[in-house]
Design an enzyme around this catalytic site. Structure first.
Site, short mmCIF file in Angstrom:
data_model
loop_
_atom_site.label_atom_id
_atom_site.label_comp_id
_atom_site.label_asym_id
_atom_site.label_seq_id
_atom_site.Cartn_x
_atom_site.Cartn_y
_atom_site.Cartn_z
N TYR A 21 1.14 -1.30 -0.25
CA TYR A 21 0.43 -0.08 -0.02
C TYR A 21 1.26 1.39 0.04
CZ TYR A 21 -3.44 3.25 1.84
OH TYR A 21 -4.34 4.31 1.53
N LYS A 65 1.44 4.25 -3.04
CA LYS A 65 1.36 5.61 -2.97
C LYS A 65 3.03 6.50 -3.23
CE LYS A 65 -2.91 5.52 -1.20
NZ LYS A 65 -4.23 6.43 -2.73
#
Length: 226
Positions: A128, A132
């Site tokens: 994750y 990003k």
């Protein structure tokens, strides 16, 4: 300085922060027009609002929608659980923002404001956070006159959907907030409305260059009107 005829585009308008941001921008005198790119139309009518239903896989053919836009706001984001796979998650959280940013830049958009995440880092071992971070790096290399990256902690607000784990975390974070002043300030949960307000406040200043706003700074920036 408020420019009376600014035009904004919001992508991710059906999400928690995006929906609040659209209302926020529509209520601001600096914006004469707010365009949103959506998969499905929002149940919202406003003289300044223009909705465009798009296929994100075919976005390159919709470049003209970015013409005349001053500020591109990106509130796209999902969860791996909701996306169904890491591949699908990466599509929404990396490819869509980068695709939109590239088209926006090609059509003269000079300022982009985007929600990333606390801990975003292209070198992270966490998928994750790595995704990003890679998104941030890709956007930074596009060459906007101004790029503003917001890295919030856990986002609070009514999503209209139940994410049990997040709800529990939100209760705990809200409870812990009073002890989070000072050194732990960067971890404090943040209201979606605060992020939307911070994004708009930053857009109004129209500074140049690439900027990253950590969670505690977003808390401060989203307090007052600009």
């Amino acid at each position: 300085m408020h420019h009376p005829e600014r035009k904004a585009m919001v992508i991710g308008a059906t999400g928690l922060v995006g929906g609040l941001l659209v209302h926020n921008l529509l209520g601001h005198p600096a914006y004469s027009e707010v365009r949103i790119l959506v998969r499905r139309r929002l149940d919202l009518e406003h003289p300044a609002l223009k909705q465009y239903v798009v296929d994100w896989e075919q976005l390159e053919g919709q470049g003209h929608l970015f013409e005349g836009i001053d500020d591109l706001y990106c509130c796209l984001g999902t969860t791996i659980k909701k996306a169904g796979s890491q591949e699908n998650f990466r599509e929404v959280d990396y490819h869509y923002p980068v695709r939109a940013a590239t088209l926006a830049n090609q059509h003269g958009v000079e300022q982009m404001l985007v929600i990333s995440s606390m801990g975003a880092n292209a070198d992270s071992r966490v998928f994750y956070s790595r995704t990003k971070g890679e998104m941030e790096d890709a956007l930074s290399s596009i060459g906007f006159r101004a790029l503003h990256i917001f890295r919030p902690s856990l986002i609070l607000g009514d999503r209209g959907e139940k994410r049990a784990g997040e709800q529990f975390a939100a209760h705990v974070m809200t409870f812990l907030d009073r002890w989070m002043k000072g050194r732990l300030d960067k971890y404090r949960a943040i209201q979606a409305s605060t992020i939307a307000q911070a994004m708009r406040n930053v857009a109004m200043v129209q500074t140049k260059g690439n900027h990253v706003y950590p969670n505690e700074v977003i808390h401060a920036l989203g307090v007052q009107d600009a």
